[in-house]
Design an enzyme around this catalytic site. Sequence first.
Site, mmCIF file in Angstrom:
data_model
loop_
_atom_site.group_PDB
_atom_site.id
_atom_site.type_symbol
_atom_site.label_atom_id
_atom_site.label_comp_id
_atom_site.label_asym_id
_atom_site.label_seq_id
_atom_site.Cartn_x
_atom_site.Cartn_y
_atom_site.Cartn_z
ATOM 1 N NE ARG A 7 -10.977 -9.469 -2.363
ATOM 2 C CZ ARG A 7 -11.274 -8.561 -3.290
ATOM 3 N NH1 ARG A 7 -11.578 -8.940 -4.521
ATOM 4 N NH2 ARG A 7 -11.271 -7.279 -2.984
ATOM 5 C CE LYS A 12 -4.031 -1.741 2.530
ATOM 6 N NZ LYS A 12 -5.006 -1.534 1.460
HETATM 7 N N1 BES Z 1 -8.284 -3.655 4.279
HETATM 8 C C1 BES Z 1 -8.396 -3.243 2.925
HETATM 9 C C2 BES Z 1 -9.695 -2.471 2.656
HETATM 10 C C3 BES Z 1 -9.739 -1.055 3.159
HETATM 11 C C4 BES Z 1 -9.087 -0.043 2.497
HETATM 12 C C5 BES Z 1 -10.508 -0.740 4.249
HETATM 13 C C6 BES Z 1 -9.175 1.266 2.939
HETATM 14 C C7 BES Z 1 -10.626 0.563 4.697
HETATM 15 C C8 BES Z 1 -9.944 1.569 4.036
HETATM 16 C C9 BES Z 1 -8.390 -4.452 1.994
HETATM 17 O O1 BES Z 1 -7.619 -5.518 2.411
HETATM 18 C C10 BES Z 1 -7.810 -3.984 0.700
HETATM 19 O O2 BES Z 1 -6.674 -3.644 0.677
HETATM 20 N N2 BES Z 1 -8.636 -3.980 -0.346
HETATM 21 C C11 BES Z 1 -8.208 -3.526 -1.623
HETATM 22 C C12 BES Z 1 -8.756 -4.450 -2.677
HETATM 23 C C13 BES Z 1 -8.156 -4.240 -4.044
HETATM 24 C C14 BES Z 1 -6.706 -4.660 -4.052
HETATM 25 C C15 BES Z 1 -8.944 -5.048 -5.038
HETATM 26 C C16 BES Z 1 -8.733 -2.107 -1.813
HETATM 27 O O3 BES Z 1 -9.842 -1.823 -1.385
HETATM 28 O O4 BES Z 1 -8.010 -1.287 -2.352
HETATM 29 MN MN MN Z 2 -5.595 -5.341 1.798
#
Ligand code: BES
Ligand code: MN
Length: 486
Positions: A343, A269
Amino acid sequence: MKFSIAPLKALAALRSDALVVFVHQPGSASGLVEAAAVDAVAAEAVHDGDFSGALGTTYLRQRPAGVGARRLLLVGLGAAPVSAAAWGKALAAAAATLKGLGAAQVHLLAADGEASVAELAPRAFAAAAYRYTATRTADATPGWRVQSVQLLARRASAPLKAALARAEAMAAGVALTRDIANLPGNHCTPTRLAKFAQELAKRHALKVEVLGRAELQRLGMGALLAVAQGSAQPPRFIVLRYDGGGRRDAPHVLVGKGVTFDSGGISLKPGAEMDEMKFDMSGAASVLGCFEAIARLRPKLNLIGLIPATENMPDGGAVKPGDVVTSLSGQTIEILNTDAEGRLILCDALTYAERFKPASVIDIATLTGACVIALGHVHSGLFSADDALAEALLRAGAQAQDSCWRMPLGDDYAEGLKSNFADVANIAGRAAGSVTAACFLQRFTKAYRWAHLDIAGTAWKSGADKGATGRPVALLVQYLLGVAGA
Ligand code: BES
Ligand code: MN
Ligand code: ZN
């Protein structure tokens, strides 16, 4: 803080640090003979232009004549009829004003809203009183001084007492969830999360089982293990049980995402706000909070909590984009993005849930940033192919002031999850990201009634008030009490 119901008598004889009275717009009379002195103050305040009774407004008077209280606090309800949401706002306003005062013993008077106040006051007051202390040595914020809250009522009826007990249990569950979810990643590891579950089980005589890496390997939870393999912290799989129902009653299952820190893994990230990914175990924390509330209330139902717990980190052994793993269901998954880890850990837990032949399964997860874009911080995202289950959750959310909003599922969305190298890919395109994530989970839920709550936008707040909210504990407890017929 202690909550109770006290008989409404002439207010001159009351002994109180603060009497809080809820007043309709425009500062109208309560119609209670006992409260004539309060009505007189309200009339004066309205006449002088200091108070209107508008929703959430307050007016404070010291040593009011004819009332045996050091302070009288009028709180506006707005125009009748007062919705549950309006009661929530009025109670929050009352709590916010009390927070700055020295009152320890507080009385509440709501002429026609006793039931609503009983149902919502303990949660509103607990929310105002909440303080995170676990990793602070000094606390600059002023303390909450209220110790006892008595609801003045004509009669301490059984439904009124039950509503108060329900709300107190919910408040305790919410507080536990906030305490856990607020903990930083170096404190709340998967191992610590399991310890919270064990402590909870001990406190309330629940059953708990904690599986480690070797057991997960034996079971074949290849998706959960793939996420865990890049971290120095070992994964845990937590199984909590509350047996309040009949031996043959099918249990309800809650599954909580327990990523104790989500760096994204190799699909790292960006740095901005990455600290907030300590909250990525909020789903798990909400399952523990639900058990706290349910164990206090002891309704007639069987409940199982499943928590897959891991960090998502990028070390030399970490899972890589393009890797294919085999889930507990036997389906192979191409991991195209290691940041779509929620997921992956949930799909193995959802397959594990099959063994309980459950009456319903609800997973709770901070799953997608896309859900925050779609619904903001107001509603949790609700996904289910089961209309009756979806309706029950929508109703519970509205009643408990912890709302969710139904989102779609469907093959047209699932299309994007196709892979040339596995049965399914773990991401689709950018479009409808919260829906395609739910579609991925749905593939693992064919054996039972299932719903998914995406709480990415509701589980915590950013900015000056950064911190866990304790959502959606109230929604879930309300739903579970409903299915238990309580
Ligand atoms: N934990 C995150 C989702 C999230 C992001 C929650 C920001 C709250 C605030 C999850 O694991 C994630 O990183 N999801 C990705 C999915 C993508 C790679 C398809 C996302 O939402 O960017
Ligand atoms: Mn994630
Ligand atoms: Zn995550």
